[in-house]
Design a protein around this motif. Sequence first.
Motif, short mmCIF file in Angstrom:
data_model
loop_
_atom_site.label_atom_id
_atom_site.label_comp_id
_atom_site.label_asym_id
_atom_site.label_seq_id
_atom_site.Cartn_x
_atom_site.Cartn_y
_atom_site.Cartn_z
N VAL A 199 0.82 -1.21 0.00
CA VAL A 199 0.00 0.00 0.00
C VAL A 199 0.86 1.27 0.00
N GLU A 200 1.81 1.38 0.92
CA GLU A 200 2.59 2.62 1.01
C GLU A 200 3.45 2.85 -0.23
N GLU A 201 3.89 1.78 -0.88
CA GLU A 201 4.65 1.92 -2.11
C GLU A 201 3.77 2.45 -3.24
N ASP A 202 2.52 2.01 -3.22
CA ASP A 202 1.59 2.49 -4.24
C ASP A 202 1.34 3.98 -4.08
N VAL A 203 1.13 4.42 -2.84
CA VAL A 203 0.87 5.83 -2.58
C VAL A 203 2.11 6.68 -2.92
N ALA A 204 3.29 6.09 -2.78
CA ALA A 204 4.54 6.81 -3.06
C ALA A 204 4.83 6.93 -4.55
N PHE A 205 4.14 6.15 -5.37
CA PHE A 205 4.45 6.08 -6.80
C PHE A 205 4.39 7.45 -7.48
N ARG B 165 4.72 12.69 3.00
CA ARG B 165 3.48 12.80 2.22
C ARG B 165 2.67 11.51 2.27
N VAL B 166 3.35 10.37 2.14
CA VAL B 166 2.66 9.08 2.15
C VAL B 166 1.96 8.88 3.49
N ASP B 167 2.66 9.12 4.57
CA ASP B 167 2.05 8.94 5.89
C ASP B 167 0.86 9.88 6.07
N GLU B 168 1.02 11.12 5.67
CA GLU B 168 -0.05 12.11 5.82
C GLU B 168 -1.26 11.73 4.98
N ALA B 169 -1.01 11.28 3.73
CA ALA B 169 -2.11 10.93 2.83
C ALA B 169 -2.87 9.71 3.35
N LEU B 170 -2.16 8.71 3.83
CA LEU B 170 -2.82 7.51 4.35
C LEU B 170 -3.62 7.81 5.61
N LYS B 171 -3.10 8.69 6.44
CA LYS B 171 -3.86 9.10 7.63
C LYS B 171 -5.11 9.87 7.24
N ALA B 172 -5.02 10.68 6.18
CA ALA B 172 -6.16 11.49 5.74
C ALA B 172 -7.32 10.62 5.27
N VAL B 173 -7.01 9.46 4.68
CA VAL B 173 -8.08 8.57 4.20
C VAL B 173 -8.31 7.40 5.18
N GLU B 174 -7.69 7.51 6.36
CA GLU B 174 -7.83 6.52 7.43
C GLU B 174 -7.42 5.12 6.98
N ALA C 109 -6.31 4.64 -3.54
CA ALA C 109 -6.17 5.38 -4.81
C ALA C 109 -6.28 6.89 -4.56
N ILE C 110 -7.20 7.29 -3.69
CA ILE C 110 -7.35 8.70 -3.35
C ILE C 110 -6.11 9.19 -2.61
N ALA C 111 -5.55 8.35 -1.73
CA ALA C 111 -4.32 8.72 -1.01
C ALA C 111 -3.18 8.98 -1.98
N GLY C 112 -3.11 8.18 -3.05
CA GLY C 112 -2.08 8.38 -4.05
C GLY C 112 -2.16 9.74 -4.72
N ILE C 113 -3.39 10.23 -4.92
CA ILE C 113 -3.59 11.57 -5.48
C ILE C 113 -3.21 12.63 -4.44
N LEU C 114 -3.61 12.40 -3.19
CA LEU C 114 -3.29 13.35 -2.12
C LEU C 114 -1.78 13.52 -1.95
#
Length: 290
Positions: A106-112, A127-136, A157-162
């Motif tokens: 998951v975190e690698e996907d958000v970092a892409f 950014r990855v940590d913040e985005a994943l926390k934002a979408v819980e 997927a939304i976290a990846g955009i964030l």
Amino acid sequence: MEFIKAENVCFTYDEPDAEHPDAPVRAVLKGIDLSVQRGEFVALLGHNGSGKSTMAKMFNAMLTPISGKVYVDGIDTADEERAFDIRRRVGMVQQNPDNQLVASIVEEDVAFGPENLGIEPKEIRRRVDEALKAVEMYEYRTHAPYKLSGGQKQRVAIAGILAMQTDCIVLDEPTAMLDPRGRAEVMETIRRLNREKGITILLITHYMDEAVQAGRVIVMDSGKILTQGTPREVFAQVELLKRHKLDVPQATELAFRLSGAGCKLPPCVLTVEECVKALEPLLSGKGASA
């Protein structure tokens, strides 16, 4: 402040026939004018073929108009040299989350996305940590995406955009393939991002109960804007929407039919809660206030 502006936008997927230049070309968008303010939550409605998904692709320069102009944060989307700048401002979430997940963790996907922007590793981690926390979804950061539910995948997927720090997210029927629980998860995430972080949201949906949650609704039909306004203003036009084979929220439909049968109900009931409140006086035999 105006963030997206479309001026007399026309578009077609058909190419003119050189041998038959007078043959008609099917227009998908026919002179669209609209604007979206920074921080707005706008729902874009319309049946299949109405042009809503095509219009959405104009907002991050996936498509550009045949004629007319689209501006994102003042940038002309027809300027190919600024396409990267536009996509850093406007991210898109598609209908099927499996089509957007590219990594095994998951975190690698958000970092892409941030990695492709050339962001330094320390900032990517933040950014990855913040985005994943934002979408819980932070607690799932080391999980495999394929093990997640549909709603969880869409939130990743939304976290990846964030993580790319876009100002606007365009969501093209993001809940269409989800069960009711997944739909609720995604909608709660969208509302929270708009409310707490001020992210501009454009939501394309077939679900009227989702459209009711937006601040403004734009209805498209046959490549044109049929009507727009607040959810209450739009869904008050039940007869207009039905003439164009468009749905209204179930609570609105019930209240409309009961009103047609002579029951005195408030104009334009939108939600189940409003419907219950409107029906209580009738069911108790006291009549309903106008």
